[in-house]
Design a protein around this motif. Sequence first.
Motif, mmCIF file in Angstrom:
data_model
loop_
_atom_site.group_PDB
_atom_site.id
_atom_site.type_symbol
_atom_site.label_atom_id
_atom_site.label_comp_id
_atom_site.label_asym_id
_atom_site.label_seq_id
_atom_site.Cartn_x
_atom_site.Cartn_y
_atom_site.Cartn_z
ATOM 1 N N TRP A 1 36.242 36.088 51.790
ATOM 2 C CA TRP A 1 37.092 34.911 51.645
ATOM 3 C C TRP A 1 38.461 35.368 51.165
ATOM 4 N N THR B 1 41.879 34.084 49.592
ATOM 5 C CA THR B 1 42.478 32.944 48.909
ATOM 6 C C THR B 1 43.960 33.203 48.638
ATOM 7 N N ASP C 1 41.737 31.783 42.013
ATOM 8 C CA ASP C 1 40.913 31.210 43.074
ATOM 9 C C ASP C 1 39.878 32.232 43.553
ATOM 10 N N ALA D 1 35.464 37.547 47.532
ATOM 11 C CA ALA D 1 36.766 36.919 47.717
ATOM 12 C C ALA D 1 37.875 37.836 47.226
ATOM 13 N N SER E 1 42.467 37.992 46.903
ATOM 14 C CA SER E 1 43.652 37.149 46.827
ATOM 15 C C SER E 1 44.796 37.777 47.619
ATOM 16 N N ASP F 1 44.860 27.015 50.129
ATOM 17 C CA ASP F 1 44.834 25.647 49.616
ATOM 18 C C ASP F 1 45.104 24.650 50.736
ATOM 19 N N ASP G 1 42.331 23.135 43.971
ATOM 20 C CA ASP G 1 42.174 24.464 44.538
ATOM 21 C C ASP G 1 40.778 24.967 44.185
ATOM 22 N N TRP G 2 40.468 26.212 44.528
ATOM 23 C CA TRP G 2 39.112 26.719 44.326
ATOM 24 C C TRP G 2 38.762 26.832 42.845
#
Length: 384
Positions: free
Chosen positions: A177, A179, A184, A195, A197, A231, A267-268
Amino acid sequence: MMWPETQQKAVERLISDYRMKPSPNRKWLQGGRCPACDKKELYANAEQPWRVMCGRLNHCGYSAELRDLYPELFAQWSKRYPQTRSNPHAAADAYLSEGRGLDHHKLKGLYTQESYYNASKGHSANTIRFPLGDGWWERLLDPTGDMPKARMKPSWSVAGRWWIPPNLHLAYQKEIWITEGIFDALALWSNGLTAVSAMSSNQYPEVGLAELAKNCDRQKQKRPTLIWAFDTGKSGEEFTEKFVERAEKSGWTCKAAQPPKTDRAPDWNDLHLQKKLTPKDLDRYRHYGDLLLAKTAKAKALLIYEHGDQTSFPFRFKNRLYWCKVDIEKYHKALNQLDDTPEHLSDEETRTLEQQKRLEAVSSCMSVNEIANCYPEPLYYQYN
Protein backbone atom coordinates in the motif's frame (compact mmCIF):
# COMPACT_ATOMS: atom_id res chain seq x y z
CA MET A 1 -3.21 3.27 24.71
CA MET A 2 -4.32 6.24 26.80
CA TRP A 3 -1.75 7.52 29.23
CA PRO A 4 -2.82 7.62 32.93
CA GLU A 5 -2.71 11.42 33.16
CA THR A 6 -4.99 11.86 30.15
CA GLN A 7 -7.32 9.10 31.32
CA GLN A 8 -7.75 10.70 34.72
CA LYS A 9 -8.49 14.14 33.26
CA ALA A 10 -10.90 12.64 30.70
CA VAL A 11 -12.88 10.80 33.38
CA GLU A 12 -13.06 13.94 35.50
CA ARG A 13 -14.37 15.99 32.55
CA LEU A 14 -16.96 13.38 31.54
CA ILE A 15 -18.27 13.13 35.09
CA SER A 16 -18.39 16.92 35.43
CA ASP A 17 -19.82 17.80 32.00
CA TYR A 18 -22.17 14.89 31.36
CA ARG A 19 -22.96 13.74 34.92
CA MET A 20 -21.66 10.24 34.23
CA LYS A 21 -21.23 7.87 37.16
CA PRO A 22 -18.73 5.02 37.58
CA SER A 23 -20.19 1.51 37.38
CA PRO A 24 -19.89 -0.78 40.44
CA ASN A 25 -16.78 -2.45 38.99
CA ARG A 26 -15.31 0.97 38.02
CA LYS A 27 -14.75 -0.19 34.43
CA TRP A 28 -17.47 1.97 32.87
CA LEU A 29 -18.87 5.47 33.09
CA GLN A 30 -22.62 5.40 32.60
CA GLY A 31 -25.88 7.28 33.07
CA GLY A 32 -24.62 10.47 31.45
CA ARG A 33 -26.98 12.99 29.87
CA CYS A 34 -26.91 12.51 26.08
CA PRO A 35 -26.51 15.86 24.26
CA ALA A 36 -28.55 14.55 21.32
CA CYS A 37 -31.64 12.94 22.91
CA ASP A 38 -31.32 14.34 26.46
CA LYS A 39 -31.73 10.87 27.98
CA LYS A 40 -29.48 9.52 30.74
CA GLU A 41 -28.00 6.87 28.45
CA LEU A 42 -24.52 8.23 27.70
CA TYR A 43 -21.64 5.89 28.56
CA ALA A 44 -17.92 5.34 28.00
CA ASN A 45 -15.16 2.92 28.91
CA ALA A 46 -13.65 4.29 32.11
CA GLU A 47 -10.23 2.72 31.50
CA GLN A 48 -9.89 3.88 27.88
CA PRO A 49 -12.58 6.55 27.29
CA TRP A 50 -11.71 7.24 23.67
CA ARG A 51 -15.38 7.47 22.65
CA VAL A 52 -18.69 8.36 24.34
CA MET A 53 -21.89 6.75 23.09
CA CYS A 54 -25.62 6.81 23.70
CA GLY A 55 -27.10 3.47 24.73
CA ARG A 56 -30.26 4.13 22.72
CA LEU A 57 -28.80 2.72 19.51
CA ASN A 58 -32.04 2.47 17.55
CA HIS A 59 -33.58 5.73 18.73
CA CYS A 60 -30.55 8.00 19.01
CA GLY A 61 -27.15 6.45 18.25
CA TYR A 62 -25.14 9.49 19.31
CA SER A 63 -21.41 8.93 19.33
CA ALA A 64 -18.45 11.28 19.73
CA GLU A 65 -14.67 10.98 19.88
CA LEU A 66 -12.96 12.21 23.04
CA ARG A 67 -10.48 14.07 20.82
CA ASP A 68 -13.34 16.11 19.37
CA LEU A 69 -14.95 16.80 22.74
CA TYR A 70 -11.73 17.81 24.50
CA PRO A 71 -9.00 18.64 21.97
CA GLU A 72 -7.02 20.40 24.70
CA LEU A 73 -6.35 17.00 26.30
CA PHE A 74 -4.33 16.09 23.21
CA ALA A 75 -2.16 19.17 22.88
CA GLN A 76 0.87 20.78 24.53
CA TRP A 77 2.85 17.56 24.26
CA SER A 78 6.16 19.11 25.28
CA LYS A 79 4.67 20.80 28.33
CA ARG A 80 2.75 17.74 29.50
CA TYR A 81 5.58 15.30 28.81
CA PRO A 82 8.93 17.10 29.33
CA GLN A 83 12.19 15.49 28.30
CA THR A 84 14.19 13.70 30.98
CA ARG A 85 17.62 12.13 31.00
CA SER A 86 16.03 8.69 31.16
CA ASN A 87 13.53 9.47 28.41
CA PRO A 88 14.69 12.14 25.94
CA HIS A 89 11.78 11.27 23.62
CA ALA A 90 8.95 11.65 26.15
CA ALA A 91 6.80 14.08 24.16
CA ALA A 92 7.35 12.19 20.89
CA ASP A 93 6.37 8.91 22.58
CA ALA A 94 3.18 10.45 23.95
CA TYR A 95 2.34 12.05 20.60
CA LEU A 96 2.64 8.72 18.78
CA SER A 97 0.68 6.83 21.43
CA GLU A 98 -2.12 9.26 22.21
CA GLY A 99 -2.10 11.59 19.24
CA ARG A 100 -1.76 8.90 16.57
CA GLY A 101 -2.90 5.72 18.33
CA LEU A 102 0.36 3.91 17.52
CA ASP A 103 2.38 1.61 19.77
CA HIS A 104 5.55 3.65 20.28
CA HIS A 105 7.28 0.64 21.85
CA LYS A 106 7.26 -1.11 18.45
CA LEU A 107 8.70 2.00 16.81
CA LYS A 108 11.67 2.55 19.12
CA GLY A 109 14.75 3.58 17.17
CA LEU A 110 12.66 4.62 14.19
CA TYR A 111 12.33 8.25 15.28
CA THR A 112 13.91 10.83 17.56
CA GLN A 113 12.70 13.88 19.38
CA GLU A 114 14.40 16.99 18.06
CA SER A 115 13.78 20.73 18.17
CA TYR A 116 13.09 23.43 15.60
CA TYR A 117 14.08 27.05 16.09
CA ASN A 118 13.21 29.99 13.86
CA ALA A 119 15.84 32.59 14.67
CA SER A 120 14.17 35.40 12.70
CA LYS A 121 10.92 35.11 14.63
CA GLY A 122 12.18 33.66 17.88
CA HIS A 123 9.86 30.64 17.70
CA SER A 124 10.85 27.17 18.84
CA ALA A 125 9.13 23.80 19.16
CA ASN A 126 9.98 20.18 19.76
CA THR A 127 9.58 17.79 16.83
CA ILE A 128 9.30 14.10 16.10
CA ARG A 129 11.80 13.27 13.35
CA PHE A 130 11.93 10.28 10.98
CA PRO A 131 15.17 9.61 9.03
CA LEU A 132 14.71 9.18 5.29
CA GLY A 133 17.80 8.20 3.33
CA ASP A 134 20.38 10.94 3.85
CA GLY A 135 17.66 13.37 4.89
CA TRP A 136 14.73 13.51 7.28
CA TRP A 137 11.12 14.57 7.74
CA GLU A 138 9.78 15.91 11.00
CA ARG A 139 6.43 16.93 12.50
CA LEU A 140 6.30 19.84 14.92
CA LEU A 141 4.67 18.70 18.15
CA ASP A 142 3.47 22.12 19.34
CA PRO A 143 3.65 24.65 16.49
CA THR A 144 2.74 28.23 17.37
CA GLY A 145 1.92 31.28 15.29
CA ASP A 146 2.82 30.83 11.64
CA MET A 147 5.21 27.93 12.24
CA PRO A 148 4.89 25.03 9.76
CA LYS A 149 3.27 21.80 10.92
CA ALA A 150 5.95 19.71 9.25
CA ARG A 151 9.25 20.23 7.46
CA MET A 152 12.06 18.39 5.72
CA LYS A 153 15.80 18.70 5.96
CA PRO A 154 16.76 22.04 4.36
CA SER A 155 18.21 21.83 0.84
CA TRP A 156 17.18 18.19 0.59
CA SER A 157 14.71 16.68 -1.85
CA VAL A 158 12.39 13.74 -1.22
CA ALA A 159 11.61 13.37 -4.92
CA GLY A 160 11.34 9.75 -6.00
CA ARG A 161 11.90 8.28 -2.54
CA TRP A 162 9.57 6.57 -0.14
CA TRP A 163 9.58 5.90 3.58
CA ILE A 164 9.41 2.29 4.78
CA PRO A 165 8.34 1.05 8.26
CA PRO A 166 10.81 -1.11 10.18
CA ASN A 167 11.82 -4.67 9.25
CA LEU A 168 9.98 -4.74 5.93
CA HIS A 169 11.44 -6.71 3.02
CA LEU A 170 9.31 -5.37 0.21
CA ALA A 171 10.46 -7.85 -2.43
CA TYR A 172 8.76 -10.71 -0.53
CA GLN A 173 5.36 -9.02 -0.14
CA LYS A 174 2.24 -9.86 -2.15
CA GLU A 175 1.05 -6.27 -2.16
CA ILE A 176 2.27 -2.88 -0.99
CA TRP A 177 0.00 0.00 0.00
CA ILE A 178 1.40 3.39 -0.98
CA THR A 179 0.10 6.24 1.18
CA GLU A 180 0.73 9.97 1.31
CA GLY A 181 2.04 10.40 4.86
CA ILE A 182 4.24 8.48 7.28
CA PHE A 183 1.52 8.27 9.94
CA ASP A 184 -0.88 6.85 7.35
CA ALA A 185 1.64 4.14 6.45
CA LEU A 186 2.18 3.35 10.13
CA ALA A 187 -1.58 3.17 10.70
CA LEU A 188 -1.98 0.56 7.96
CA TRP A 189 1.19 -1.25 9.10
CA SER A 190 -0.27 -1.42 12.62
CA ASN A 191 -3.27 -3.23 11.14
CA GLY A 192 -1.23 -5.92 9.41
CA LEU A 193 -0.72 -4.34 5.99
CA THR A 194 2.53 -3.67 4.17
CA ALA A 195 2.53 0.08 3.63
CA VAL A 196 5.02 2.76 2.61
CA SER A 197 4.78 6.54 2.38
CA ALA A 198 5.37 8.47 -0.83
CA MET A 199 5.51 11.60 1.42
CA SER A 200 2.98 13.42 -0.79
CA SER A 201 0.20 12.63 -3.26
CA ASN A 202 2.15 14.38 -6.04
CA GLN A 203 5.40 12.47 -5.48
CA TYR A 204 5.84 9.42 -7.70
CA PRO A 205 8.27 7.08 -5.85
CA GLU A 206 10.37 6.35 -8.92
CA VAL A 207 13.58 5.64 -7.02
CA GLY A 208 11.87 3.34 -4.53
CA LEU A 209 10.06 1.40 -7.24
CA ALA A 210 13.23 1.02 -9.33
CA GLU A 211 15.11 -0.40 -6.33
CA LEU A 212 12.23 -2.75 -5.54
CA ALA A 213 12.11 -4.00 -9.13
CA LYS A 214 15.85 -4.78 -9.01
CA ASN A 215 15.47 -6.60 -5.68
CA CYS A 216 12.60 -8.69 -7.03
CA ASP A 217 14.66 -9.67 -10.07
CA ARG A 218 17.68 -10.45 -7.90
CA GLN A 219 15.61 -12.61 -5.52
CA LYS A 220 13.62 -14.10 -8.43
CA GLN A 221 10.41 -12.93 -6.77
CA LYS A 222 7.19 -11.90 -8.47
CA ARG A 223 6.64 -8.16 -8.19
CA PRO A 224 4.16 -7.16 -5.48
CA THR A 225 0.85 -5.59 -6.47
CA LEU A 226 0.85 -1.85 -5.77
CA ILE A 227 -2.19 -0.51 -3.90
CA TRP A 228 -2.26 3.25 -4.39
CA ALA A 229 -3.89 4.55 -1.22
CA PHE A 230 -3.78 8.33 -1.34
CA ASP A 231 -6.29 10.49 0.52
CA THR A 232 -9.71 11.05 -0.97
CA GLY A 233 -10.29 14.36 -2.76
CA LYS A 234 -9.34 15.97 -6.06
CA SER A 235 -5.55 15.84 -5.66
CA GLY A 236 -5.34 12.31 -4.27
CA GLU A 237 -7.73 10.89 -6.87
CA GLU A 238 -6.11 12.60 -9.85
CA PHE A 239 -2.60 11.54 -8.90
CA THR A 240 -3.78 8.00 -8.14
CA GLU A 241 -5.09 7.65 -11.69
CA LYS A 242 -1.96 9.27 -13.12
CA PHE A 243 0.49 7.15 -11.12
CA VAL A 244 -1.38 3.91 -11.79
CA GLU A 245 -1.08 4.54 -15.52
CA ARG A 246 2.62 5.37 -15.16
CA ALA A 247 3.39 2.35 -12.99
CA GLU A 248 1.53 -0.07 -15.25
CA LYS A 249 3.62 1.10 -18.19
CA SER A 250 6.67 0.10 -16.13
CA GLY A 251 5.38 -3.41 -15.62
CA TRP A 252 3.64 -3.07 -12.25
CA THR A 253 0.23 -4.52 -11.41
CA CYS A 254 -1.77 -1.76 -9.74
CA LYS A 255 -4.95 -1.37 -7.74
CA ALA A 256 -6.24 1.40 -5.50
CA ALA A 257 -7.90 1.95 -2.15
CA GLN A 258 -9.70 5.07 -0.97
CA PRO A 259 -10.89 6.27 2.44
CA PRO A 260 -14.64 7.01 2.58
CA LYS A 261 -15.85 10.34 1.26
CA THR A 262 -17.38 12.17 4.20
CA ASP A 263 -17.54 15.79 5.33
CA ARG A 264 -14.48 15.25 7.53
CA ALA A 265 -12.50 13.41 4.82
CA PRO A 266 -10.64 11.00 7.14
CA ASP A 267 -7.19 9.73 6.26
CA TRP A 268 -5.84 6.28 7.15
CA ASN A 269 -4.58 7.40 10.55
CA ASP A 270 -8.02 8.86 11.35
CA LEU A 271 -9.63 5.54 10.45
CA HIS A 272 -7.10 3.70 12.62
CA LEU A 273 -8.02 5.91 15.58
CA GLN A 274 -11.71 5.19 14.91
CA LYS A 275 -11.11 1.41 14.78
CA LYS A 276 -12.29 1.38 11.16
CA LEU A 277 -9.49 -0.62 9.55
CA THR A 278 -11.05 -4.05 10.06
CA PRO A 279 -10.89 -6.59 7.18
CA LYS A 280 -14.51 -5.72 6.32
CA ASP A 281 -13.70 -2.01 6.28
CA LEU A 282 -10.62 -2.58 4.11
CA ASP A 283 -12.70 -4.53 1.59
CA ARG A 284 -14.97 -1.50 1.30
CA TYR A 285 -12.01 0.87 0.82
CA ARG A 286 -10.64 -1.42 -1.89
CA HIS A 287 -14.05 -1.22 -3.56
CA TYR A 288 -13.84 2.58 -3.54
CA GLY A 289 -10.44 2.24 -5.22
CA ASP A 290 -11.88 -0.07 -7.86
CA LEU A 291 -14.56 2.51 -8.60
CA LEU A 292 -11.92 5.20 -9.00
CA LEU A 293 -9.91 3.15 -11.51
CA ALA A 294 -12.87 1.90 -13.57
CA LYS A 295 -11.98 2.34 -17.24
CA THR A 296 -15.52 2.84 -18.57
CA ALA A 297 -18.89 3.95 -17.27
CA LYS A 298 -20.28 0.45 -17.70
CA ALA A 299 -17.36 -1.09 -15.81
CA LYS A 300 -18.07 1.24 -12.93
CA ALA A 301 -21.78 0.45 -13.06
CA LEU A 302 -20.99 -3.28 -12.84
CA LEU A 303 -18.87 -2.67 -9.74
CA ILE A 304 -21.64 -0.67 -8.09
CA TYR A 305 -24.22 -3.35 -8.90
CA GLU A 306 -21.96 -6.14 -7.73
CA HIS A 307 -21.37 -4.39 -4.42
CA GLY A 308 -24.95 -3.37 -3.67
CA ASP A 309 -27.36 -5.24 -5.97
CA GLN A 310 -29.22 -2.04 -6.93
CA THR A 311 -31.16 -2.54 -10.14
CA SER A 312 -31.30 1.16 -11.06
CA PHE A 313 -29.12 3.99 -9.84
CA PRO A 314 -27.35 7.22 -10.85
CA PHE A 315 -23.57 7.44 -10.63
CA ARG A 316 -20.64 9.70 -11.47
CA PHE A 317 -18.00 8.90 -14.06
CA LYS A 318 -15.38 11.33 -15.39
CA ASN A 319 -17.34 14.25 -13.90
CA ARG A 320 -20.49 13.29 -15.78
CA LEU A 321 -23.80 11.90 -14.51
CA TYR A 322 -24.98 8.50 -15.72
CA TRP A 323 -28.00 6.32 -15.09
CA CYS A 324 -27.82 2.54 -14.93
CA LYS A 325 -30.73 0.13 -15.16
CA VAL A 326 -30.66 -3.67 -14.98
CA ASP A 327 -33.52 -5.66 -16.52
CA ILE A 328 -33.98 -8.40 -13.93
CA GLU A 329 -36.16 -10.64 -16.12
CA LYS A 330 -33.57 -10.58 -18.90
CA TYR A 331 -30.84 -11.16 -16.31
CA HIS A 332 -32.40 -14.40 -15.04
CA LYS A 333 -32.98 -15.62 -18.59
CA ALA A 334 -29.38 -14.83 -19.55
CA LEU A 335 -28.07 -16.58 -16.43
CA ASN A 336 -30.08 -19.72 -17.16
CA GLN A 337 -28.73 -19.87 -20.70
CA LEU A 338 -25.10 -20.00 -19.55
CA ASP A 339 -23.37 -23.36 -19.34
CA ASP A 340 -23.48 -25.30 -16.04
CA THR A 341 -20.43 -25.14 -13.81
CA PRO A 342 -18.17 -28.25 -14.16
CA GLU A 343 -18.22 -30.55 -11.12
CA HIS A 344 -14.46 -31.21 -10.94
CA LEU A 345 -13.58 -27.62 -9.88
CA SER A 346 -12.47 -26.67 -6.38
CA ASP A 347 -14.77 -24.60 -4.16
CA GLU A 348 -12.77 -21.45 -4.86
CA GLU A 349 -12.74 -22.08 -8.60
CA THR A 350 -16.48 -22.74 -8.50
CA ARG A 351 -17.16 -19.46 -6.69
CA THR A 352 -14.98 -17.56 -9.15
CA LEU A 353 -16.69 -19.09 -12.19
CA GLU A 354 -20.17 -18.47 -10.75
CA GLN A 355 -19.26 -14.85 -10.12
CA GLN A 356 -17.99 -14.47 -13.67
CA LYS A 357 -21.26 -15.96 -14.98
CA ARG A 358 -23.35 -13.55 -12.93
CA LEU A 359 -21.35 -10.54 -14.13
CA GLU A 360 -21.60 -11.74 -17.74
CA ALA A 361 -25.36 -12.09 -17.38
CA VAL A 362 -25.74 -8.68 -15.73
CA SER A 363 -23.58 -7.01 -18.36
CA SER A 364 -25.75 -8.39 -21.15
CA CYS A 365 -28.93 -6.81 -19.74
CA MET A 366 -27.55 -3.58 -18.28
CA SER A 367 -28.17 -0.21 -19.90
CA VAL A 368 -25.90 2.73 -19.01
CA ASN A 369 -26.82 6.17 -20.32
CA GLU A 370 -25.28 9.59 -19.85
CA ILE A 371 -27.93 11.98 -18.56
CA ALA A 372 -25.76 15.05 -17.94
CA ASN A 373 -22.35 16.13 -19.25
CA CYS A 374 -21.55 17.51 -15.79
CA TYR A 375 -22.10 16.24 -12.27
CA PRO A 376 -24.65 18.37 -10.40
CA GLU A 377 -24.45 18.32 -6.62
CA PRO A 378 -27.82 18.61 -4.81
CA LEU A 379 -28.05 21.27 -2.13
CA TYR A 380 -30.91 19.52 -0.31
CA TYR A 381 -33.36 16.68 -0.73
CA GLN A 382 -36.92 15.95 0.38
CA TYR A 383 -37.18 13.23 3.00
CA ASN A 384 -40.43 11.35 3.58
